[in-house]
Enzyme design. Structure first.
Site, mmCIF file in Angstrom:
data_model
loop_
_atom_site.group_PDB
_atom_site.id
_atom_site.type_symbol
_atom_site.label_atom_id
_atom_site.label_comp_id
_atom_site.label_asym_id
_atom_site.label_seq_id
_atom_site.Cartn_x
_atom_site.Cartn_y
_atom_site.Cartn_z
ATOM 1 N N PRO A 10 0.799 -1.228 0.000
ATOM 2 C CA PRO A 10 0.000 0.000 0.000
ATOM 3 C C PRO A 10 0.835 1.284 0.000
ATOM 4 O O PRO A 10 1.864 1.366 0.665
ATOM 5 C CB PRO A 10 -0.819 -0.104 1.289
ATOM 6 C CG PRO A 10 -0.095 -1.082 2.141
ATOM 7 C CD PRO A 10 0.542 -2.054 1.182
ATOM 8 N N ASN A 11 0.336 2.224 -0.785
ATOM 9 C CA ASN A 11 0.863 3.595 -0.891
ATOM 10 C C ASN A 11 2.176 3.703 -1.655
ATOM 11 O O ASN A 11 2.656 4.811 -1.903
ATOM 12 C CB ASN A 11 1.025 4.230 0.512
ATOM 13 C CG ASN A 11 -0.292 4.250 1.275
ATOM 14 O OD1 ASN A 11 -1.301 4.732 0.761
ATOM 15 N ND2 ASN A 11 -0.319 3.704 2.479
ATOM 16 N N ARG A 18 5.247 10.953 -2.543
ATOM 17 C CA ARG A 18 4.882 10.638 -1.158
ATOM 18 C C ARG A 18 6.076 10.885 -0.230
ATOM 19 O O ARG A 18 7.093 10.199 -0.335
ATOM 20 C CB ARG A 18 4.479 9.154 -1.089
ATOM 21 C CG ARG A 18 4.259 8.643 0.304
ATOM 22 C CD ARG A 18 4.198 7.128 0.338
ATOM 23 N NE ARG A 18 3.928 6.693 1.692
ATOM 24 C CZ ARG A 18 4.119 5.467 2.141
ATOM 25 N NH1 ARG A 18 4.585 4.532 1.328
ATOM 26 N NH2 ARG A 18 3.850 5.161 3.383
ATOM 27 N N TYR A 23 11.084 8.895 1.646
ATOM 28 C CA TYR A 23 11.127 7.803 0.665
ATOM 29 C C TYR A 23 11.879 8.150 -0.625
ATOM 30 O O TYR A 23 12.037 7.297 -1.489
ATOM 31 C CB TYR A 23 9.696 7.360 0.334
ATOM 32 C CG TYR A 23 8.967 6.812 1.555
ATOM 33 C CD1 TYR A 23 9.432 5.669 2.204
ATOM 34 C CD2 TYR A 23 7.835 7.451 2.066
ATOM 35 C CE1 TYR A 23 8.789 5.172 3.335
ATOM 36 C CE2 TYR A 23 7.181 6.957 3.192
ATOM 37 C CZ TYR A 23 7.666 5.819 3.815
ATOM 38 O OH TYR A 23 7.033 5.337 4.936
ATOM 39 N N ASN A 74 8.054 -5.534 -0.440
ATOM 40 C CA ASN A 74 7.893 -4.322 0.365
ATOM 41 C C ASN A 74 6.410 -4.245 0.705
ATOM 42 O O ASN A 74 5.602 -3.798 -0.108
ATOM 43 C CB ASN A 74 8.351 -3.071 -0.383
ATOM 44 C CG ASN A 74 8.295 -1.843 0.524
ATOM 45 O OD1 ASN A 74 7.694 -1.870 1.608
ATOM 46 N ND2 ASN A 74 8.915 -0.757 0.097
ATOM 47 N N ALA A 77 2.961 -0.587 5.092
ATOM 48 C CA ALA A 77 2.471 -0.607 6.481
ATOM 49 C C ALA A 77 1.911 -1.966 6.895
ATOM 50 O O ALA A 77 1.819 -2.254 8.098
ATOM 51 C CB ALA A 77 1.426 0.482 6.676
ATOM 52 N N HIS A 80 3.737 -4.094 9.479
ATOM 53 C CA HIS A 80 3.604 -3.898 10.925
ATOM 54 C C HIS A 80 2.259 -4.377 11.467
ATOM 55 O O HIS A 80 2.033 -4.319 12.674
ATOM 56 C CB HIS A 80 3.791 -2.410 11.254
ATOM 57 C CG HIS A 80 4.884 -1.761 10.477
ATOM 58 N ND1 HIS A 80 6.201 -2.159 10.590
ATOM 59 C CD2 HIS A 80 4.883 -0.776 9.528
ATOM 60 C CE1 HIS A 80 6.952 -1.424 9.763
ATOM 61 N NE2 HIS A 80 6.169 -0.583 9.111
ATOM 62 N N GLU A 98 12.517 -9.343 2.677
ATOM 63 C CA GLU A 98 11.741 -8.186 3.117
ATOM 64 C C GLU A 98 12.509 -6.914 2.785
ATOM 65 O O GLU A 98 13.709 -6.822 3.056
ATOM 66 C CB GLU A 98 11.499 -8.283 4.625
ATOM 67 C CG GLU A 98 10.772 -7.074 5.177
ATOM 68 C CD GLU A 98 10.606 -7.135 6.694
ATOM 69 O OE1 GLU A 98 10.968 -8.159 7.318
ATOM 70 O OE2 GLU A 98 10.117 -6.144 7.252
ATOM 71 N N HIS A 100 12.499 -2.504 2.670
ATOM 72 C CA HIS A 100 11.930 -1.181 2.965
ATOM 73 C C HIS A 100 12.893 -0.129 2.462
ATOM 74 O O HIS A 100 14.118 -0.264 2.630
ATOM 75 C CB HIS A 100 11.711 -0.995 4.467
ATOM 76 C CG HIS A 100 10.826 -2.046 5.051
ATOM 77 N ND1 HIS A 100 9.463 -2.034 4.889
ATOM 78 C CD2 HIS A 100 11.115 -3.170 5.744
ATOM 79 C CE1 HIS A 100 8.950 -3.103 5.478
ATOM 80 N NE2 HIS A 100 9.931 -3.816 5.995
ATOM 81 N N LEU A 101 12.333 0.916 1.873
ATOM 82 C CA LEU A 101 13.182 2.028 1.425
ATOM 83 C C LEU A 101 13.814 2.729 2.616
ATOM 84 O O LEU A 101 14.997 3.052 2.624
ATOM 85 C CB LEU A 101 12.332 3.028 0.625
ATOM 86 C CG LEU A 101 11.756 2.480 -0.672
ATOM 87 C CD1 LEU A 101 10.305 2.883 -0.822
ATOM 88 C CD2 LEU A 101 12.564 2.944 -1.848
ATOM 89 N N SER A 102 12.989 2.980 3.628
ATOM 90 C CA SER A 102 13.465 3.699 4.813
ATOM 91 C C SER A 102 14.008 2.705 5.839
ATOM 92 O O SER A 102 13.702 1.503 5.778
ATOM 93 C CB SER A 102 12.314 4.509 5.413
ATOM 94 O OG SER A 102 11.281 3.648 5.859
ATOM 95 N N ARG A 107 12.828 4.770 12.870
ATOM 96 C CA ARG A 107 11.622 5.600 12.785
ATOM 97 C C ARG A 107 10.705 5.362 13.998
ATOM 98 O O ARG A 107 11.176 4.961 15.055
ATOM 99 C CB ARG A 107 10.920 5.320 11.444
ATOM 100 C CG ARG A 107 11.804 5.680 10.233
ATOM 101 C CD ARG A 107 11.102 5.448 8.920
ATOM 102 N NE ARG A 107 9.899 6.274 8.800
ATOM 103 C CZ ARG A 107 8.935 6.064 7.892
ATOM 104 N NH1 ARG A 107 9.060 5.050 7.036
ATOM 105 N NH2 ARG A 107 7.884 6.842 7.849
ATOM 106 N N ARG A 111 6.913 1.094 13.839
ATOM 107 C CA ARG A 111 7.523 0.524 12.620
ATOM 108 C C ARG A 111 8.652 -0.451 12.955
ATOM 109 O O ARG A 111 9.203 -1.102 12.076
ATOM 110 C CB ARG A 111 8.070 1.642 11.719
ATOM 111 C CG ARG A 111 6.988 2.513 11.136
ATOM 112 C CD ARG A 111 7.555 3.523 10.144
ATOM 113 N NE ARG A 111 6.688 4.679 10.050
ATOM 114 C CZ ARG A 111 5.617 4.757 9.264
ATOM 115 N NH1 ARG A 111 5.288 3.765 8.464
ATOM 116 N NH2 ARG A 111 4.862 5.848 9.257
#
Ligand code: DQA
Length: 148
Positions: A10-11, A18, A23, A74, A77, A80, A98, A100-102, A107, A111
């Site tokens: 999502p997103n 965004r 990101y 990826n 959300a 989590h 798995e 993640h960009l960040s 964070r 997260r």
């Protein structure tokens, strides 16, 4: 040629606009293109997908059983929150990296928990869009047995 599914949750369709401070400015289309090019250089055929819907992501993981040798995920959300996604990964015999960009560990507290991590081959986070190339390399090494 080995086949890899790069699955985005999502997103992530909004990448580029965004929260670029978190990101980056790379769009999902640019990441798709990089994955195709880098995958080809590694001898991997890459299928790239994105969905904002949990069930669609679960179906894609199930379908990967017959069609793909590995998955870069990826889950956004859902990482989590989704035990259903975790169960989907546990239900198929397909290695998952798995992604993640960040750096999710640097964070917000919520997260830091990943439901995916315990059932994934490993986790790559914090390297922005370059993480996708790293994830393809990690999967290739795993499929060739280099990491054992
Ligand atoms: C993300 C990190 C998640 O915490 C967040 O919900 C996302 C993107 C990342 O790529 O950094 O949607 O997965």
């Amino acid at each position: 040629m080995r086949s890899i599914l790069v699955l985005n949750g999502p997103n992530l369709n909004l990448l580029g606009t965004r929260q670029p401070d978190i990101y980056g400015e790379t769009t999902l289309a640019m990441i798709e293109e990089t994955c195709a090019r880098h995958g080809a250089a590694l001898g991997l055929a890459v299928t790239f997908r994105q969905s904002n819907h949990e069930g669609v992501l679960i179906d894609a993981i199930h379908d990967a059983r017959d069609t793909h040798d590995g998955i870069v995920l990826n889950a956004g959300a859902y990482t989590h929150s989704s035990i259903a996604l975790r169960d989907a990964i546990s239900s198929v015999d397909v290695p998952v990296v798995e992604l993640h960009l960040s750096n999710i560990h640097a964070r917000e507290d919520f997260r830091h928990l990943s439901h995916i991590a315990p059932v994934a081959l490993g986790q790559i986070c914090g390297f922005g869009a370059h993480g996708y190339a790293l994830a393809l390399e990690a999967l290739k090494a795993h499929l060739e047995g280099v990491d054992r």
